[in-house]
Scaffold this active site. Structure first.
Site, PDB file in Angstrom:
ATOM      1  N   HIS A 235       0.847  -1.192   0.000  1.00 27.90           N
ATOM      2  CA  HIS A 235       0.000   0.000   0.000  1.00 27.90           C
ATOM      3  C   HIS A 235       0.883   1.243   0.000  1.00 27.90           C
ATOM      4  O   HIS A 235       0.628   2.184  -0.748  1.00 27.90           O
ATOM      5  CB  HIS A 235      -1.010   0.059   1.142  1.00 27.90           C
ATOM      6  CG  HIS A 235      -1.840   1.300   0.997  1.00 27.90           C
ATOM      7  ND1 HIS A 235      -2.737   1.479  -0.031  1.00 27.90           N
ATOM      8  CD2 HIS A 235      -1.827   2.477   1.664  1.00 27.90           C
ATOM      9  CE1 HIS A 235      -3.257   2.692   0.016  1.00 27.90           C
ATOM     10  NE2 HIS A 235      -2.716   3.323   1.032  1.00 27.90           N
ATOM     11  N   TYR A 239       1.874   5.326  -2.429  1.00 30.40           N
ATOM     12  CA  TYR A 239       2.210   6.708  -2.043  1.00 30.40           C
ATOM     13  C   TYR A 239       3.625   7.063  -2.477  1.00 30.40           C
ATOM     14  O   TYR A 239       3.923   8.237  -2.686  1.00 30.40           O
ATOM     15  CB  TYR A 239       1.991   6.928  -0.552  1.00 30.40           C
ATOM     16  CG  TYR A 239       0.540   6.743  -0.181  1.00 30.40           C
ATOM     17  CD1 TYR A 239      -0.446   7.488  -0.826  1.00 30.40           C
ATOM     18  CD2 TYR A 239       0.151   5.817   0.764  1.00 30.40           C
ATOM     19  CE1 TYR A 239      -1.785   7.300  -0.525  1.00 30.40           C
ATOM     20  CE2 TYR A 239      -1.190   5.633   1.068  1.00 30.40           C
ATOM     21  CZ  TYR A 239      -2.151   6.372   0.422  1.00 30.40           C
ATOM     22  OH  TYR A 239      -3.467   6.182   0.709  1.00 30.40           O
ATOM     23  N   PHE A 387      -7.205   1.851 -10.121  1.00 27.24           N
ATOM     24  CA  PHE A 387      -5.798   2.251 -10.128  1.00 27.24           C
ATOM     25  C   PHE A 387      -5.361   2.927 -11.423  1.00 27.24           C
ATOM     26  O   PHE A 387      -4.307   3.548 -11.451  1.00 27.24           O
ATOM     27  CB  PHE A 387      -4.855   1.141  -9.647  1.00 27.24           C
ATOM     28  CG  PHE A 387      -4.711  -0.098 -10.461  1.00 27.24           C
ATOM     29  CD1 PHE A 387      -4.118  -0.073 -11.710  1.00 27.24           C
ATOM     30  CD2 PHE A 387      -5.092  -1.327  -9.931  1.00 27.24           C
ATOM     31  CE1 PHE A 387      -3.937  -1.229 -12.428  1.00 27.24           C
ATOM     32  CE2 PHE A 387      -4.916  -2.490 -10.643  1.00 27.24           C
ATOM     33  CZ  PHE A 387      -4.333  -2.443 -11.906  1.00 27.24           C
ATOM     34  N   HIS A 388      -6.193   2.857 -12.449  1.00 28.72           N
ATOM     35  CA  HIS A 388      -5.831   3.685 -13.604  1.00 28.72           C
ATOM     36  C   HIS A 388      -6.216   5.145 -13.388  1.00 28.72           C
ATOM     37  O   HIS A 388      -5.714   6.022 -14.077  1.00 28.72           O
ATOM     38  CB  HIS A 388      -6.433   3.123 -14.894  1.00 28.72           C
ATOM     39  CG  HIS A 388      -5.662   1.930 -15.382  1.00 28.72           C
ATOM     40  ND1 HIS A 388      -5.920   0.653 -14.956  1.00 28.72           N
ATOM     41  CD2 HIS A 388      -4.572   1.845 -16.197  1.00 28.72           C
ATOM     42  CE1 HIS A 388      -5.049  -0.183 -15.504  1.00 28.72           C
ATOM     43  NE2 HIS A 388      -4.210   0.515 -16.260  1.00 28.72           N
ATOM     44  N   ARG A 449     -10.918  -9.195 -12.724  1.00 32.64           N
ATOM     45  CA  ARG A 449      -9.682  -8.621 -13.214  1.00 32.64           C
ATOM     46  C   ARG A 449      -8.746  -9.773 -13.578  1.00 32.64           C
ATOM     47  O   ARG A 449      -9.028 -10.916 -13.253  1.00 32.64           O
ATOM     48  CB  ARG A 449      -9.030  -7.700 -12.162  1.00 32.64           C
ATOM     49  CG  ARG A 449      -8.571  -8.416 -10.903  1.00 32.64           C
ATOM     50  CD  ARG A 449      -8.007  -7.489  -9.829  1.00 32.64           C
ATOM     51  NE  ARG A 449      -6.683  -6.967 -10.191  1.00 32.64           N
ATOM     52  CZ  ARG A 449      -5.815  -6.461  -9.319  1.00 32.64           C
ATOM     53  NH1 ARG A 449      -6.112  -6.406  -8.019  1.00 32.64           N
ATOM     54  NH2 ARG A 449      -4.655  -5.994  -9.712  1.00 32.64           N
TER      55      ARG A 449
HETATM   56 FE1  HAS Z   1      -5.599   2.257  -4.094  1.00 32.34          FE
HETATM   57  C1  HAS Z   1      -5.973  -1.141  -4.643  1.00 32.34           C
HETATM   58  C2  HAS Z   1      -7.503   2.047  -1.265  1.00 32.34           C
HETATM   59  C3  HAS Z   1      -5.077   5.597  -3.447  1.00 32.34           C
HETATM   60  C4  HAS Z   1      -3.121   2.298  -6.462  1.00 32.34           C
HETATM   61  N1  HAS Z   1      -4.747   0.856  -5.335  1.00 32.34           N
HETATM   62  C5  HAS Z   1      -5.056  -0.472  -5.426  1.00 32.34           C
HETATM   63  C6  HAS Z   1      -4.239  -1.098  -6.432  1.00 32.34           C
HETATM   64  C7  HAS Z   1      -3.406  -0.125  -6.924  1.00 32.34           C
HETATM   65  C8  HAS Z   1      -3.736   1.100  -6.230  1.00 32.34           C
HETATM   66  C9  HAS Z   1      -2.329  -0.297  -7.988  1.00 32.34           C
HETATM   67  O1  HAS Z   1      -8.555  -0.135   0.577  1.00 32.34           O
HETATM   68  C10 HAS Z   1      -4.315  -2.554  -6.874  1.00 32.34           C
HETATM   69  C11 HAS Z   1      -3.207  -3.380  -6.329  1.00 32.34           C
HETATM   70  C12 HAS Z   1      -3.343  -4.806  -6.836  1.00 32.34           C
HETATM   71  O2  HAS Z   1      -2.778  -5.118  -7.888  1.00 32.34           O
HETATM   72  O3  HAS Z   1      -4.075  -5.588  -6.206  1.00 32.34           O
HETATM   73  N2  HAS Z   1      -6.233   3.573  -2.652  1.00 32.34           N
HETATM   74  C13 HAS Z   1      -7.020   3.295  -1.603  1.00 32.34           C
HETATM   75  C14 HAS Z   1      -7.280   4.506  -0.833  1.00 32.34           C
HETATM   76  C15 HAS Z   1      -6.603   5.520  -1.470  1.00 32.34           C
HETATM   77  C16 HAS Z   1      -5.931   4.910  -2.591  1.00 32.34           C
HETATM   78  C17 HAS Z   1      -8.104   4.633   0.399  1.00 32.34           C
HETATM   79  N3  HAS Z   1      -4.361   3.669  -4.819  1.00 32.34           N
HETATM   80  C18 HAS Z   1      -4.283   4.973  -4.399  1.00 32.34           C
HETATM   81  C19 HAS Z   1      -3.239   5.648  -5.101  1.00 32.34           C
HETATM   82  C20 HAS Z   1      -2.681   4.715  -5.955  1.00 32.34           C
HETATM   83  C21 HAS Z   1      -3.406   3.481  -5.760  1.00 32.34           C
HETATM   84  C22 HAS Z   1      -2.865   7.083  -4.875  1.00 32.34           C
HETATM   85  C23 HAS Z   1      -1.559   4.823  -6.900  1.00 32.34           C
HETATM   86  C24 HAS Z   1      -0.820   5.885  -7.074  1.00 32.34           C
HETATM   87  N4  HAS Z   1      -6.581   0.753  -3.154  1.00 32.34           N
HETATM   88  C25 HAS Z   1      -7.240   0.874  -1.978  1.00 32.34           C
HETATM   89  C26 HAS Z   1      -7.683  -0.464  -1.541  1.00 32.34           C
HETATM   90  C27 HAS Z   1      -7.235  -1.371  -2.497  1.00 32.34           C
HETATM   91  C28 HAS Z   1      -6.551  -0.579  -3.498  1.00 32.34           C
HETATM   92  C29 HAS Z   1      -8.439  -0.833  -0.348  1.00 32.34           C
HETATM   93  C30 HAS Z   1      -7.416  -2.898  -2.497  1.00 32.34           C
HETATM   94  C31 HAS Z   1      -8.599  -3.258  -3.265  1.00 32.34           C
HETATM   95  C32 HAS Z   1      -8.726  -4.748  -3.447  1.00 32.34           C
HETATM   96  O4  HAS Z   1      -9.735  -5.281  -2.983  1.00 32.34           O
HETATM   97  O5  HAS Z   1      -7.848  -5.384  -4.051  1.00 32.34           O
HETATM   98  C33 HAS Z   1      -6.537   6.956  -1.006  1.00 32.34           C
HETATM   99  O6  HAS Z   1      -5.201   7.320  -0.769  1.00 32.34           O
HETATM  100  C34 HAS Z   1      -7.140   7.929  -1.981  1.00 32.34           C
HETATM  101  C35 HAS Z   1      -7.156   9.345  -1.454  1.00 32.34           C
HETATM  102  C36 HAS Z   1      -7.463  10.322  -2.531  1.00 32.34           C
HETATM  103  C37 HAS Z   1      -8.281  11.371  -2.445  1.00 32.34           C
HETATM  104  C38 HAS Z   1      -8.467  12.294  -3.614  1.00 32.34           C
HETATM  105  C39 HAS Z   1      -7.909  13.678  -3.327  1.00 32.34           C
HETATM  106  C40 HAS Z   1      -7.969  14.531  -4.546  1.00 32.34           C
HETATM  107  C41 HAS Z   1      -7.005  15.402  -4.918  1.00 32.34           C
HETATM  108  C42 HAS Z   1      -7.184  16.212  -6.177  1.00 32.34           C
HETATM  109  C43 HAS Z   1      -7.760  17.558  -5.913  1.00 32.34           C
HETATM  110  C44 HAS Z   1      -7.911  18.299  -7.193  1.00 32.34           C
HETATM  111  C45 HAS Z   1      -9.070  18.753  -7.667  1.00 32.34           C
HETATM  112  C46 HAS Z   1      -9.074  19.304  -9.062  1.00 32.34           C
HETATM  113  C47 HAS Z   1     -10.342  18.730  -6.903  1.00 32.34           C
HETATM  114  C48 HAS Z   1      -9.028  11.682  -1.205  1.00 32.34           C
HETATM  115  C49 HAS Z   1      -5.784  15.618  -4.114  1.00 32.34           C
HETATM  116  C50 HAS Z   1      -9.311  20.774  -9.090  1.00 32.34           C
HETATM  117  C51 HAS Z   1      -9.240  21.289 -10.471  1.00 32.34           C
HETATM  118  C52 HAS Z   1      -9.951  22.320 -10.905  1.00 32.34           C
HETATM  119  C53 HAS Z   1      -9.850  22.719 -12.315  1.00 32.34           C
HETATM  120  C54 HAS Z   1     -10.848  23.063 -10.027  1.00 32.34           C
HETATM  121 CU    CU Z   2      -3.732   0.075  -0.757  1.00 34.91          CU
END
Ligand code: HAS
Ligand code: CU
Length: 560
Positions: A235, A239, A387-388, A449
């Site tokens: 995990h 990050y 994850f994409h 998947r």
């Molecule tokens: Fe994930 C599975 C939970 C973030 C990558 N994740 C994966 C896998 C990958 C991956 C590769 O809890 C699959 C691994 C495999 O092969 O089995 N993930 C999370 C959570 C977050 C999260 C809670 N993941 C990521 C990030 C990744 C990534 C970052 C790659 C870089 N993920 C999971 C869980 C699994 C999982 C389970 C397992 C699932 C399973 O069953 O297998 C959090 O960190 C996400 C927090 C993000 C936010 C969004 C904040 C938004 C921002 C942008 C603001 C900008 C704006 C635009 C609004 C809260 C900072 C403004 C623009 C204007 C023009 C106004």
């Molecule tokens: Cu994770």
């Protein structure tokens, strides 16, 4: 030479920042390796996307013998080599710039050559079909030893890059006692401190078990223990991919849009929270694994919601910085500033689109993390949908956006095809959103998947549309990536000489670091590191203490 701390993001010297040519070359080649990996991975990604639409182009890849071989190449090249090669170059560059010191050539060389050796081993083992075990390397699937050793070397290259950062920082601190660490250096160093602790899991698994097992020294291994060690790292690894993108969003993007980074202390708090909370969350990848107590999983679920917070704070910070920029550019009204964001700058456009996509990546992450809802999405196409929109766009598109200033900066050539570069991010983003829509809806309807759908003779009717969208979106992403490579290759060979940017576009800060306030304590990296280790022990020790010794029960299998 008297350093000035009037800009807290970096130390400014009157003489500016001069990157020596030999260092420039080493940084450039380290980044190039990353983009080579991206190119290789993207080609396989195209095939994966089309396979969901039941179009099989795998036969056109001469070395390819199975779908899983291609999927391994895709994951390893894009998720591991691209990301870490980039970070290995980017983080020392940012730290050195922030501290206004030259980098250390020996470290740059060692990082680069270790990375090259890692590449050679992994490329050889994957292309010869000796390592079709996917990037997760789950036992009892067994790969050739060169695959495990190559990945170990990749990790070693990140350790060398980290050592480089620590030495740079230690020397700067020796010469600047009592000064606040410039923000850009602080967040770069913290990123690799977090990763160094996190990588212990995969190091133990690979060196202690999988490598000797693949060499025949160990006859059997322990699949559950290896999986757990993998996700100990796994995990936090996301990050390690994301935080270099965040570094750009916090410390560089505001400048690119004429805005300001909102708060120095808040940014430090965010990165400290990532250091503390990235690792003790690994069981959220193992909710469905037997052999791990529910209470341990529930604790990791809770902490996963904790690590959600620094990303929410990041959303606040980056949007505020963009708004400041948009308004300074003349944007009015509630949302009028969005139009004034310098959408003609390809570097900024790529990164803002990456942020927007990441909102959906984050929301799907929250759903994954929810213990019970995870049962519905686990091992379905939903997960690659998630994850994409994180690593596949928030990170990949940001790193492309960074390339639009970094490659001109490192080659001292003008960016070629600026308009094409702007169009590139839009094509890629529309592609990833269509693809993710396909994968996500398919996943909700039970589409698994890691299957070769082109030859699957089963499935729900709704998978047809889901698969078609995945194929269409994947194709658009590939077109976007090809446009990116065209711009970069043309810049390297034909960009106008001597017209690259002279400096890195670091931002100024609205609420700067104080000299005597509460936030001075935030600089105590040693203390945060100890706290992170303690939290990891609390989260993982109960499992290891009740589980160990390792149960070496399983021989190796090679199916594909
Ligand atoms: Fe994930 C599975 C939970 C973030 C990558 N994740 C994966 C896998 C990958 C991956 C590769 O809890 C699959 C691994 C495999 O092969 O089995 N993930 C999370 C959570 C977050 C999260 C809670 N993941 C990521 C990030 C990744 C990534 C970052 C790659 C870089 N993920 C999971 C869980 C699994 C999982 C389970 C397992 C699932 C399973 O069953 O297998 C959090 O960190 C996400 C927090 C993000 C936010 C969004 C904040 C938004 C921002 C942008 C603001 C900008 C704006 C635009 C609004 C809260 C900072 C403004 C623009 C204007 C023009 C106004
Ligand atoms: Cu994770």
């Amino acid at each position: 030479m008297s350093p000035s701390t009037s800009n807290p993001t970096v130390v400014l010297h009157a003489s500016g920042y001069d990157l020596p040519d030999d260092q420039r070359r080493l940084v450039r080649w380290t980044i190039y390796i990353g983009y080579f990996a991206l190119a290789a991975g993207v080609a396989h990604g195209f095939a994966q996307g089309l396979s969901y639409a039941k179009i099989d182009i795998l036969r056109f890849f001469p070395a390819l013998r199975s779908y899983y071989q291609g999927l391994t190449a895709h994951g390893v090249a894009n998720a591991l080599f691209f990301t870490f090669a980039f970070s290995n170059a980017f983080l020392p560059l940012m730290t050195a710039r922030a501290l206004s010191r030259p980098m250390i050539k020996g470290f740059l060389q060692a990082t680069l050559w270790t990375l090259v050796a890692a590449n050679v081993m992994v490329i050889w083992s994957v292309t010869t079909n000796r390592a079709s075990v996917l990037f997760t390397a789950y036992a009892p699937l067994q790969a050739h030893w060169a695959y495990y050793l190559g990945l170990v070397l990749l990790v070693v290259s990140t350790w060398i890059a980290s050592a480089h950062l620590y030495v740079l920082l230690a020397r700067w601190r020796r010469d600047n006692r009592g000064e606040r660490i410039p923000l850009l250096a602080f967040i770069s160093v913290l990123t690799y401190v977090m990763w160094d602790i996190a990588s212990i899991g995969i190091a133990v698994s690979f060196v202690g078990f999988l490598l000797p097992w693949s060499l025949g020294i160990l006859e059997r291994t322990d699949p559950l223990l290896n999986r757990t060690l993998f996700w100990f790292t796994g995990h936090a690894i996301v990050y390690a991919w994301l935080l270099p993108a965040y570094i750009s969003w916090y410390a560089l993007v505001p400048r690119q849009t004429n805005g300001k980074l909102v708060s120095d202390p808040l940014t430090r708090v965010v990165f400290i929270m990532f250091l503390l909370l990235s690792i003790p969350t690994g069981f959220h990848h193992q909710y469905t694994d037997p052999g791990i107590a529910t209470s341990f999983k529930a604790f990791h679920a809770l902490l996963t919601f904790g690590v959600f917070y620094p990303s929410l704070a990041t959303a606040f910070s980056v949007v505020a910085a963009l708004e400041i920029g948009g308004r300074r550019n003349g944007g009015g009204g509630l949302l009028g500033w969005i139009r004034k964001l310098r959408w003609d700058d390809p570097s900024l456009t790529a990164q803002v689109l990456a942020m927007i996509t990441f909102v959906f990546g984050g929301i799907t992450g929250l759903i994954n993390a929810s213990y019970f809802v995870n049962q519905i999405v686990h091992n379905t196409a939903w997960i690659p949908g998630h994850f994409h929109m994180t690593v596949g766009s928030a990170v990949a598109l940001t790193l492309m956006g960074v390339a639009y200033w970094a490659i001109p900066y490192l080659t001292q050539r003008k960016l070629w095809g600026r308009k094409l570069a702007v169009a590139q991010s839009w094509v890629y983003t529309v592609g990833v959103l269509i693809m993710a829509r396909g994968l996500i809806s398919g996943g909700l309807d039970g589409m698994p998947r890691r299957i070769f759908r082109a030859e699957a003779n089963y499935g729900a009717e709704s998978w047809e549309l889901a698969g078609a969208l995945t194929g269409i979106g994947g194709t658009l992403m590939t077109v976007g990536a090809v446009m990116f490579f065209l711009v970069i290759v043309m810049t390297i060979f034909f960009g106008k000489k001597g017209e690259g940017p002279k400096d890195i576009p670091f931002a100024e800060t609205l609420i700067p670091a104080s000299r005597e306030g509460w936030d001075v304590k935030l600089d105590r990296i040693g203390l945060w590191t100890v706290a992170a280790v303690v939290l990891v022990l609390i989260a993982y020790a109960p499992f290891f203490l009740t589980y160990l010794p390792a149960r070496l029960v399983s021989p190796g299998y090679t199916f594909f």
